[in-house]
Design a protein around this motif. Structure first.
Motif, mmCIF file in Angstrom:
data_model
loop_
_atom_site.group_PDB
_atom_site.id
_atom_site.type_symbol
_atom_site.label_atom_id
_atom_site.label_comp_id
_atom_site.label_asym_id
_atom_site.label_seq_id
_atom_site.Cartn_x
_atom_site.Cartn_y
_atom_site.Cartn_z
ATOM 1 N N ILE A 180 0.899 -1.360 -0.243
ATOM 2 C CA ILE A 180 -0.047 -0.162 -0.061
ATOM 3 C C ILE A 180 0.686 1.859 0.572
ATOM 4 O O ILE A 180 0.557 1.798 -0.650
ATOM 5 N N LEU A 181 1.939 1.733 0.858
ATOM 6 C CA LEU A 181 2.682 2.651 0.456
ATOM 7 C C LEU A 181 3.613 2.386 -0.719
ATOM 8 O O LEU A 181 3.247 3.385 -0.426
ATOM 9 N N LEU A 182 3.948 2.098 -1.225
ATOM 10 C CA LEU A 182 4.439 1.633 -2.512
ATOM 11 C C LEU A 182 3.533 2.204 -3.838
ATOM 12 O O LEU A 182 4.214 3.050 -4.164
ATOM 13 N N MET A 183 2.439 2.276 -3.158
ATOM 14 C CA MET A 183 1.645 2.301 -4.218
ATOM 15 C C MET A 183 1.329 3.690 -3.762
ATOM 16 O O MET A 183 1.024 5.364 -4.861
ATOM 17 N N LEU A 184 0.787 4.183 -2.761
ATOM 18 C CA LEU A 184 1.272 5.482 -2.179
ATOM 19 C C LEU A 184 1.781 6.547 -3.344
ATOM 20 O O LEU A 184 1.954 7.347 -4.067
ATOM 21 N N VAL A 185 2.859 6.094 -3.016
ATOM 22 C CA VAL A 185 4.533 6.293 -2.921
ATOM 23 C C VAL A 185 4.247 6.771 -5.266
ATOM 24 O O VAL A 185 4.798 8.130 -5.391
ATOM 25 N N LEU A 186 3.821 5.798 -5.648
ATOM 26 C CA LEU A 186 4.006 5.853 -6.903
ATOM 27 C C LEU A 186 2.736 6.857 -7.414
ATOM 28 O O LEU A 186 3.433 6.928 -8.706
ATOM 29 N N ASN A 187 1.884 6.996 -6.530
ATOM 30 C CA ASN A 187 1.032 7.814 -7.045
ATOM 31 C C ASN A 187 0.966 9.209 -6.459
ATOM 32 O O ASN A 187 1.352 9.456 -5.150
ATOM 33 N N THR A 188 0.874 10.527 -7.812
ATOM 34 C CA THR A 188 0.814 11.695 -6.913
ATOM 35 C C THR A 188 -0.847 12.342 -6.255
ATOM 36 O O THR A 188 -0.715 13.687 -5.966
ATOM 37 N N GLY A 189 -1.448 11.418 -6.977
ATOM 38 C CA GLY A 189 -3.115 11.910 -6.639
ATOM 39 C C GLY A 189 -3.536 11.672 -5.658
ATOM 40 O O GLY A 189 -3.183 10.447 -4.405
ATOM 41 N N PHE A 190 -4.578 11.448 -5.171
ATOM 42 C CA PHE A 190 -5.519 11.026 -3.811
ATOM 43 C C PHE A 190 -5.849 9.329 -4.575
ATOM 44 O O PHE A 190 -6.185 9.233 -5.868
ATOM 45 N N LEU A 191 -5.729 8.444 -4.010
ATOM 46 C CA LEU A 191 -6.041 6.897 -3.747
ATOM 47 C C LEU A 191 -7.764 6.846 -2.555
ATOM 48 O O LEU A 191 -7.768 6.579 -1.901
ATOM 49 N N THR A 192 -8.879 5.980 -3.565
ATOM 50 C CA THR A 192 -9.597 5.721 -2.273
ATOM 51 C C THR A 192 -9.303 4.010 -2.045
ATOM 52 O O THR A 192 -7.956 3.398 -2.666
ATOM 53 N N LEU A 193 -9.678 3.445 -0.547
ATOM 54 C CA LEU A 193 -9.604 2.673 -0.803
ATOM 55 C C LEU A 193 -9.973 1.254 -1.502
ATOM 56 O O LEU A 193 -9.250 0.488 -1.954
ATOM 57 N N GLN A 194 -11.278 1.983 -2.495
ATOM 58 C CA GLN A 194 -11.090 0.464 -3.843
ATOM 59 C C GLN A 194 -10.498 0.742 -4.859
ATOM 60 O O GLN A 194 -10.140 -0.160 -4.855
ATOM 61 N N ASP A 195 -9.541 2.134 -5.069
ATOM 62 C CA ASP A 195 -8.836 2.161 -5.924
ATOM 63 C C ASP A 195 -7.934 0.993 -5.756
ATOM 64 O O ASP A 195 -6.763 0.506 -6.291
ATOM 65 N N ILE A 196 -7.191 0.933 -3.649
ATOM 66 C CA ILE A 196 -6.068 0.765 -3.830
ATOM 67 C C ILE A 196 -6.261 -1.539 -3.547
ATOM 68 O O ILE A 196 -5.623 -2.094 -4.317
ATOM 69 N N ALA A 197 -7.966 -1.509 -3.213
ATOM 70 C CA ALA A 197 -7.690 -3.062 -3.105
ATOM 71 C C ALA A 197 -7.942 -3.558 -4.279
ATOM 72 O O ALA A 197 -7.599 -4.733 -4.640
ATOM 73 N N ASP A 198 -8.264 -2.546 -5.645
ATOM 74 C CA ASP A 198 -8.467 -3.035 -6.924
ATOM 75 C C ASP A 198 -7.312 -3.472 -7.068
ATOM 76 O O ASP A 198 -7.056 -4.624 -8.035
ATOM 77 N N GLU A 199 -6.760 -2.675 -7.236
ATOM 78 C CA GLU A 199 -5.187 -2.653 -7.943
ATOM 79 C C GLU A 199 -4.545 -3.668 -6.791
ATOM 80 O O GLU A 199 -2.898 -4.768 -8.012
#
Length: 644
Positions: A98-117
């Protein structure tokens, strides 16, 4: 090399990795020992070994259990190669994904965005996110109706990216490592193109050929990842340029101008067209990731010389080891410590599973390194990491191995029925490999039988014979590598075993039940030694200070010790605890405090080393598991048997 078609099917847990580490260190261990060490049932260990069979098979290793649950491995020599790859297979926890996904994205991510990815449930992501918000409260922010966003600086974003991914980028083929990471752990290839990778590889290749720069394999992997994320950022034209807050600090670093010129040279040669701050950032990476400063290295050695000599004096004072005339060691330490002082503390060191082995295998080198670490802290205010302590230990141990240790030569004779030439070959090889051995005579088997009583300590022979109590080592004329271990074992036994037996037989045994911390245990042991007039009143404080430098825990035991100058007579104190006590990273049930005098260190350093080496052996670990609650005298009697 890790094969994608294989690793894509296999992913090991932390517990499985620990089992592999135990097997690599002690191939002949037992299920019982592993279960005691990991605090799981024997059946769980058996299940894990069964689950690991596909991995063993991939490396052509067969593992079986005998009736007594002794583990048998057909090719233990292949285990180190397996371990080199096992780290890449180690699970990448969801929180890190999850942390890596946040670091690689500059915008906002929802819980569902992260779960799907990440192909996990939304509720599971929500649970992990709560921990992330606590751990990274200043870096990860949540906003109602928008989601979550990583808001730290670009500098910090890059550091976190490299920290998370670098343990999985190994070997020579970084692109393959990333693809494996993508297949096993995280969809990283959704964020980077093959063009990004190719460009980053070209930049790293150019940097590697720059004159006056050296890099470790780990540092080259980290440099690749830094260049990878910079390349991606510039391709996307996002607002991801590095800030300028660190530039004034950069200008004050030693040799800044030389490294800045290398940064600008790289920019021109690779046609990167880097903005000014990115050139500073590349300069920063060159300074912090290089292996050592080789620019003006003699100037660095001269600058560091007073500090190194002061450290040598402290080591001599504490351990009676005199390195004052070792110019090669001084130069190596000067360059290494100078690099350590200028390096960035944020670079990821990784899980160093060789740490315990280093402490056990090279106790004198390690103790010298801890004294040096204390000097670095006192002089420069910099805490030396465990990883750096290992490198310092290696420097000192190399010097110790080359030191002349005063000892009485072991007198040996060679008996060989292949002729004088073969006997002389055995003599030459033995004396070259083991200076402690002096071959005083050569015999044929017939000559030996006719000679009567032979005055020697060791017989080296190609034929079986009766030796009447003298140690016999059987060899082939070629003196194969597999036969050499016998000599080293005999030398160590000859020098140290008798003295160590006496120390153990006369040891003080304390059975402690009302203790809750390691500090209470240390106090009771040191106070008992002081009461017996073994140590002075300053010894306890020196033990506590030593413990603050680096914890002395090793698996289920601890080995607290202090300054030998406060020891009047060498004595061993053993504490047996009725319940486990937290000690550093471990929970221990036994503590062994060897109050070692300077006289012992001067006259028999190998006894000191042999004692600590014994405590790290599998047979000693098994002894502690199996010995049970027996009277102190019987405990010491069984302890001594381990030396035979």
């Amino acid at each position: 090399m890790i094969f994608v078609d294989f690793t894509g099917k296999f992913n090991i847990t932390e517990r499985q990795f620990k089992i592999l580490h135990i097997l690599n260190s002690s191939p002949n261990t037992t299920v019982k020992y592993i279960s005691e060490f990991l605090k799981v049932s024997p059946q769980t260990v058996k299940t894990e070994l069964l689950n690991l069979k596909p991995l063993f098979s991939h490396y052509n290793i067969l593992i079986d259990l005998e009736k007594n649950n002794q583990i048998q491995i057909n090719e233990p020599a292949r285990l180190p190669r397996l371990m080199n790859s096992a780290g890449v297979l180690l699970q990448f926890p969801l929180k890190k994904r999850i942390l890596l996904m946040l670091v690689l994205n500059t915008g906002f991510l929802t819980l569902q965005d992260i779960a799907d990815e990440l192909y996990v449930s939304k509720s599971l992501v929500e649970k992990q996110m709560k921990d992330l918000l606590k751990t990274y409260s200043s870096e990860v922010k949540s906003l109602r109706h928008y989601g979550f966003r990583y808001i730290a600086s670009q500098f910090k974003r890059r550091e976190i990216f490299v920290m998370l991914v670098s343990p999985y980028v190994q070997g020579l083929d970084f692109e393959e490592s990333l693809e494996n990471f993508n297949n096993i752990h995280f969809p990283i290839m959704r964020y980077f193109t093959h063009g990004d990778i190719e460009k980053a590889l070209k930049i790293v290749a150019y940097i590697q050929q720059l004159k006056n720069l050296l890099f470790t394999d780990k540092a080259i992997g980290q440099m690749f990842l830094y260049q990878l994320i910079v390349t991606r950022n510039r391709r996307l034209s996002e607002n991801t340029q590095i800030g300028d807050d660190f530039v004034p600090i950069m200008r004050q670093l030693p040799y800044f101008s030389q490294y800045m010129s290398l940064s600008e040279e790289t920019d021109r040669a690779m046609q990167l067209a880097l903005p000014k701050n990115e050139k500073y950032y590349l300069c920063y990476l060159l300074i912090n990731l290089k292996k050592q400063h080789v620019l003006n290295s003699q100037e660095i050695v001269n600058d560091m010389r007073p500090f190194i000599l002061d450290s040598f004096a402290q080591i001599k004072n504490h351990l009676s080891l005199d390195f004052s005339g070792n110019e090669k060691l001084l130069e190596g330490l000067a360059l290494h410590i100078h690099t350590t002082l200028s390096a960035n503390d944020n670079h990821y060191a990784g899980n160093n599973y060789g740490w315990d082995e280093m402490k056990g295998e090279y106790p004198l080198g390690f103790e010298a390194a801890t004294v040096m670490a204390q000097m670095i802290l006192s002089k420069y205010g910099k805490c030396v990491t465990d990883n750096e302590l290992i490198y310092l230990t290696i420097h000192f141990q190399n010097a110790i191995e080359q030191m002349y240790m005063g000892y009485e030569k072991i007198r040996a004779v060679v008996i060989c029925h292949y002729g004088v030439a073969a006997a002389n070959l055995i003599r030459a090889k033995v004396e070259k490999l083991y200076p402690e051995i002096d071959v005083t005579n050569l015999f044929s088997l017939q000559e030996f039988n006719q000679a009567g009583k032979i005055d020697c300590d060791l017989i080296i022979t190609t034929e079986k014979l009766e030796a009447n109590g003298i140690k016999v080592i059987y060899v082939s004329p070629a003196l194969k590598q597999s036969e050499l271990k016998q000599f080293q074992e005999f030398i160590e036994d000859k020098k140290s075993k008798d003295f160590l037996k006496q120390i153990i037989r006369e040891a003080i045994v304390l059975d402690l039940s009302e203790v809750a911390t390691k500090y209470e245990i240390i106090s009771k042991m040191a106070e008992r030694l002081e009461k017996e007039q073994i140590v002075t009143s300053q010894y306890k404080q020196s033990v506590l200070e030593r413990e603050e430098i680096s914890s002395t825990d090793y698996q289920a035991i601890a080995t607290p010790h202090g300054n030998p100058h406060y020891v009047m007579k060498t004595k061993l104190c053993i504490a047996r605890l009725t319940k486990e006590v937290e000690w550093g990273d471990a929970k221990v049930k036994y503590a062994f405090m060897l109050a070692c005098s300077t006289d012992l260190l001067k006259s028999s350093q190998s006894t000191f080393s042999l004692f600590y080496h014994l405590l790290t052996q599998t047979k000693f670990e098994n002894f502690l598991v199996e010995v049970g609650d027996i009277p102190p005298a019987e405990f010491l009697h069984e302890f001594v048997k381990l030396l035979y």
